[in-house]
Design a protein around this motif. Structure first.
Motif, short mmCIF file in Angstrom:
data_model
loop_
_atom_site.label_atom_id
_atom_site.label_comp_id
_atom_site.label_asym_id
_atom_site.label_seq_id
_atom_site.Cartn_x
_atom_site.Cartn_y
_atom_site.Cartn_z
N PHE A 183 0.86 -1.19 0.00
CA PHE A 183 0.00 0.00 0.00
C PHE A 183 0.89 1.23 0.00
O PHE A 183 1.56 1.54 0.99
N GLN A 184 0.94 1.88 -1.14
CA GLN A 184 1.77 3.07 -1.36
C GLN A 184 3.26 2.77 -1.14
O GLN A 184 4.03 3.64 -0.71
N GLU A 205 -2.30 2.45 -4.65
CA GLU A 205 -2.23 3.74 -3.98
C GLU A 205 -3.45 4.08 -3.14
O GLU A 205 -3.36 4.88 -2.22
N GLN A 206 -4.62 3.48 -3.48
CA GLN A 206 -5.86 3.88 -2.82
C GLN A 206 -6.64 2.64 -2.35
O GLN A 206 -6.59 1.60 -3.00
N PRO A 207 -7.41 2.77 -1.25
CA PRO A 207 -8.22 1.64 -0.78
C PRO A 207 -9.17 1.09 -1.84
O PRO A 207 -9.40 -0.12 -1.90
N VAL A 208 -9.70 1.96 -2.71
CA VAL A 208 -10.64 1.51 -3.74
C VAL A 208 -9.96 0.54 -4.70
O VAL A 208 -10.58 -0.42 -5.19
N GLU A 209 -8.67 0.73 -4.97
CA GLU A 209 -7.94 -0.18 -5.85
C GLU A 209 -7.77 -1.55 -5.20
O GLU A 209 -7.88 -2.59 -5.87
N ASN A 230 1.12 -2.63 4.71
CA ASN A 230 0.94 -1.21 4.99
C ASN A 230 2.08 -0.75 5.92
O ASN A 230 2.10 -1.11 7.09
N GLU A 297 -11.10 1.48 5.81
CA GLU A 297 -11.29 2.16 4.52
C GLU A 297 -11.47 1.15 3.39
O GLU A 297 -12.31 1.32 2.51
N GLU A 301 -14.90 0.37 0.98
CA GLU A 301 -14.87 0.32 -0.48
C GLU A 301 -15.33 -1.04 -1.00
O GLU A 301 -16.01 -1.12 -2.04
#
Length: 305
Positions: A183-184, A205-209, A230, A297, A301
């Motif tokens: 994550f990132q 990069e994002q929780p939705v991904e 993370n 998060e 999503e």
């Protein structure tokens, strides 16, 4: 059939029925991770972080032989006070703890199993277990890895515990087809530190991904979990040289005392905390808080898809 063994907390059950986000939490961090009352305070704060980020927490354990998915504050306090008297429970132990009507604190593996029984898809923890140092001789490999290969739950963690052999852990996950998502980050976090020498499979990069990848995986019937690695927040990460030295000393003492199996991880974590004068425990708590927020998060999503 499961109903005769499984108790889902009413709040968790209602959330699942209404399609609301739920995040599973393990209980060995309460019983074996830190002393009372700090363990209970931490557990309740983790639950509150999940609530603050729009999801329902489900702390998981076995109490008096009942599989508990979601616990009351009184039950968490009971578990925290009992501490190491509670049996550290992995997959192999579950039927015996249930049959005896005993108390069990769930590891990553057993938390995944009970979460899947209840229909929970996201689980937040500190770090996953893995291949122990020297496993070429001892074959000491955490059941967490096999569970990740077989159980459809995404595990948000700060990577594998750095007391482990991270290279062999990474190879084992790859062999079992378990995707490791950074994550990132492009590098596998090493629990107390943000990076290791090993890469992740995918950087998102994002929780939705993350939620989109989870849904696609399970919609297509691709069995098994997913590691969402993370990194510990910058301000709480420990110096790599400091932590590597502490781990080396702890591993040497463990070998000298002949400690192995399920006792090895609690011993090493406690010894590292002692050597670092508590700094590793503080880091451990902060990374769990960070993982709980991200897990909430991602769960939000996931149910929105």
């Amino acid at each position: 059939m499961l109903k005769q063994y499984l108790d889902i907390h009413p709040e968790v059950q209602a959330a699942l029925e209404q399609g609301k986000p739920v995040v599973a939490l393990e209980s060995t961090i309460i019983s074996h991770g830190m002393p009372y009352p700090q363990n209970v305070e931490t557990a309740l704060k983790v639950e509150q972080i999940i609530r603050d980020n729009g999801a329902v927490p489900a702390t998981i354990a076995i109490l008096k032989g009942r599989l508990k998915v979601g616990m009351s504050q009184e039950e968490i306090n009971y578990l925290g006070k009992a501490g190491e008297a509670v049996i550290k429970t992995s997959r192999r132990d579950i039927p015996f703890i249930v049959a005896k009507g005993a108390d069990g604190a769930t590891t990553v593996a057993s938390t995944m199993i009970l979460a899947a029984m209840a229909g929970i898809k996201v689980f937040a923890t500190g770090g996953i277990g893995g291949v122990h140092r020297g496993a070429q001789q001892t074959f000491d490999i955490s059941a967490d890895l096999q569970e990740l290969a077989n159980t459809d739950v995404a595990v948000v963690c700060a990577g594998a515990k750095s007391i482990l052999d991270l290279g062999l852990t990474r190879e084992y996950l790859e062999t079992q087809g378990v995707p490791v998502v950074g994550f990132q980050t492009d590098k596998l976090p090493a629990f107390y530190t943000r990076e290791s020498d090993f890469s992740v499979d995918y950087r998102l990069e994002q929780p939705v991904e993350v939620a989109a990848a989870m849904k696609a995986k399970w919609d297509m019937g691709l069995k098994g979990g997913m590691v969402i690695a993370n990194p510990i927040p910058h301000e709480h990460a420990l110096d790599k040289a400091l932590i590597d030295g502490a781990i080396a000393r702890a591993v040497a003492e463990m070998d000298e005392k002949g400690i192995g199996g399920k006792a090895s991880t609690p011993f090493l974590l406690a010894k590292v905390a002692e050597i670092t004068e508590g700094h590793s425990l503080t880091a451990n708590i902060e990374l769990v808080y960070n993982n709980a927020k991200l897990a909430a998060e991602i769960a939000r999503e996931y149910v929105a898809r």
